[in-house]
Scaffold this motif. Structure first.
Motif, PDB file in Angstrom:
ATOM      1  N   LEU A  75      45.693  31.565  38.463  1.00  0.00           N
ATOM      2  CA  LEU A  75      44.854  30.962  39.506  1.00  0.00           C
ATOM      3  C   LEU A  75      44.118  32.021  40.316  1.00  0.00           C
ATOM      4  O   LEU A  75      43.155  31.703  41.001  1.00  0.00           O
ATOM      5  N   ASN A  76      44.614  33.250  40.286  1.00  0.00           N
ATOM      6  CA  ASN A  76      44.022  34.367  41.031  1.00  0.00           C
ATOM      7  C   ASN A  76      43.727  33.980  42.486  1.00  0.00           C
ATOM      8  O   ASN A  76      42.606  34.085  42.966  1.00  0.00           O
ATOM      9  N   PRO A  77      44.789  33.521  43.190  1.00  0.00           N
ATOM     10  CA  PRO A  77      44.582  33.072  44.574  1.00  0.00           C
ATOM     11  C   PRO A  77      44.463  34.255  45.546  1.00  0.00           C
ATOM     12  O   PRO A  77      44.995  35.332  45.283  1.00  0.00           O
ATOM     13  N   ALA A  78      43.779  34.027  46.666  1.00  0.00           N
ATOM     14  CA  ALA A  78      43.746  35.025  47.739  1.00  0.00           C
ATOM     15  C   ALA A  78      44.973  34.898  48.631  1.00  0.00           C
ATOM     16  O   ALA A  78      45.362  35.863  49.298  1.00  0.00           O
ATOM     17  N   ALA A 111      41.546  25.181  44.096  1.00  0.00           N
ATOM     18  CA  ALA A 111      40.782  25.946  43.113  1.00  0.00           C
ATOM     19  C   ALA A 111      39.302  25.716  43.402  1.00  0.00           C
ATOM     20  O   ALA A 111      38.861  24.570  43.489  1.00  0.00           O
ATOM     21  N   ASN A 112      38.553  26.782  43.593  1.00  0.00           N
ATOM     22  CA  ASN A 112      37.139  26.660  43.967  1.00  0.00           C
ATOM     23  C   ASN A 112      36.967  25.749  45.182  1.00  0.00           C
ATOM     24  O   ASN A 112      36.023  24.969  45.265  1.00  0.00           O
ATOM     25  N   ASN A 133      40.544  30.021  46.737  1.00  0.00           N
ATOM     26  CA  ASN A 133      41.624  29.857  45.764  1.00  0.00           C
ATOM     27  C   ASN A 133      42.953  30.148  46.432  1.00  0.00           C
ATOM     28  O   ASN A 133      43.174  31.247  46.935  1.00  0.00           O
TER      29      ASN A 133
END
Lengths: 319, 319
Positions: free
Chosen positions: B257-260, B148-149, B132
């Motif tokens: 989106l809770n991205p890294a 995303a995913n 992500n």
């Protein structure tokens, strides 16, 4: 022949279960109480025991089961199936997936309850299997679930779709349970509506609401929509003020996720057109025209069954 | 053995091409001019002719090619490969995928250029293949790309990740090219920095910038960061003001989106720490702690090569 799915929706008070066909027909559903003693350790055993009992009663063989899909509260790693924190139940790094798999000898898939409810609405509710969808739950808090390219967007550490914690009032916002201020759920949840109403009453801007509060000793979101329906101008302005912030947040999500549907659920969604009309107006004002064209705002269909349908569909998708 | 990918990045002025191995090693890259005459109809023929010539020069057989991945400007349906509108090139409902497939006899995959650049950064740049990720390009406008995913999030009608059109100033914002007001790109793009600076000069709030403008007759984002670096207080306040809005927008995307990783690219990103430090401060202020913990803000690595790497990776993912 494997043709049946089990959907499970774990809440702080009850656990809902459903036996659902691959096509999405509900065969049976039932609830049990959530046992939060002993840090919630009994929960997976209670779930599997109730499933076993029900399968026996219905004379359904285990060999017909494809898998179990579970929605659980808190932050979840869908790959390991570990619940990092679920305050209401007492779980902390609780390996729900592994325990349920060992008990049932079936594949078990787990995600956050709001995400699972979104998937349920996507499969058999208002979402109509669109590839990109946003579900918004206006309840005690504001929850969210995102379907992106047909899949739940859980995110890096289970914080995907936590849209209740989008900051919508950057300065001097209300305090939020998360420790910050100005979060969407401080104003657009059921408690948020009442919070803003009480402030307007204090500021002398909402006389009809003040009268109702004095008569009853309390105030609910239902009261607010009822007084607005009677034509009270300041109460309608209050609703518009709140929905202007929600519409802005949803418009900003529409240019990000570009969903075909935004599905609004939760207790506040029972206000129907009183909610959807001003919300659509605010959304239209703030959304990029092309994103707006692609997107329909609709009210959720499945109510409390969204979680069991979502769990079942997760098991179907992943198996 | 099929072991090579072609990445193509179509811009309004030039078209970049790369031959890249499955492992991500760049074998060769080259550019041609974009022929925008005749509503851009020659573009796919020019692309394929240049690829054929280069393969011949390098003595690479067609049988080694897995497929072609293309980033193109405008709104694109990745399934049909039709470009709905690309103003800079003149395309309108242009079937780029079909034409290139017929010419090349290879599978062709197409997405929006900003999305493809994000995928390139994800594969071989700062994105480090996190599942992500959000890419933000601060250039003439503000562009975005979402992974995303592990997949590009194109959205329902190609309007996914159009984060430059998030509304960040709900009232009395600057006019945007999209026809609305208050969009993120009206202040956080290179042109936006200058726009806000000119307003502050008019309002008598930015004397050092005023002197520079009078000396040069114009002002650039580079000037703004240079004057700030010399310690000028009001110019640093200007940068903080703009990045406060960008940080708020990114924080709201982080709980969605809770991205890294959030990967910042484009001309403005050359400001390095002058950009990243105040941006991180604002992001930290507005982001839910759990989303913040998961997320690192980094500067993009690949520069102008992001598009060809992204195109190649798209062809690898889809083939």
């Amino acid at each position: 022949m494997k043709d049946l799915l089990i959907g499970v929706d774990i809440g702080g008070t009850t656990i809902k279960h459903g036996i659902i066909t691959k096509e999405g027909t509900l065969i049976d559903k039932w609830e049990i109480d959530t046992d939060i003693t002993n840090h919630g350790e009994n929960v997976p055993y209670d779930i599997w025991n109730s499933i076993k009992t029900r399968l026996t009663d219905l004379q359904i063989g285990y060999d017909r089961l494809i898998g179990i899909g579970v929605g659980a509260p808190g932050f979840i790693d869908p790959i390991s199936g570990v619940v990092a924190i679920a305050v209401n139940i007492g779980w902390h790094d609780f390996n729900l997936k592994e325990i349920l798999e060992n008990l049932s000898n079936l594949p078990v898939y787990i995600d956050n309850d709001a995400n699972i409810a979104a998937l349920g609405e996507n499969w058999k509710g208002s979402g109509q299997l669109v590839s990109n969808m946003l579900a918004v739950t206006l309840g005690t808090g504001v929850g969210g679930g995102i379907i992106a390219n047909g899949q739940i967007l859980t995110g890096t550490n289970g914080t995907g779709a936590e849209i209740g914690h989008m900051t919508v009032i950057p300065e001097n916002g209300y305090h939020c349970n998360c420790g910050r201020t100005g979060c969407l759920e401080t104003i657009a949840s059921a408690t948020g509506f009442v919070r803003v109403a009480k402030q307007w009453i204090e500021e002398g801007k909402a006389d009809s609401l003040k009268v109702r509060l004095q008569e009853q000793g309390n105030l609910s979101t239902k009261d607010i929509f009822e007084i607005a329906r009677s034509g009270d101008e300041s109460t309608n302005q209050l609703i518009e003020y709140i929905l202007d912030h929600l519409g802005l947040a949803l418009a900003n999500l529409a240019v990000t996720l570009n969903p075909a549907k935004i599905v609004i659920g939760g207790g506040v969604s029972k206000a129907g057109e009183q909610l959807s009309k001003p919300l659509q107006k605010s959304f239209d004002k703030y959304a990029l025209p092309r994103a707006k064209e692609a997107c329909e705002i609709v009210i959720a269909d499945l109510g409390n069954d969204a979680g069991i349908f979502g769990g079942a569909f997760l098991a179907l998708q992943k198996s």
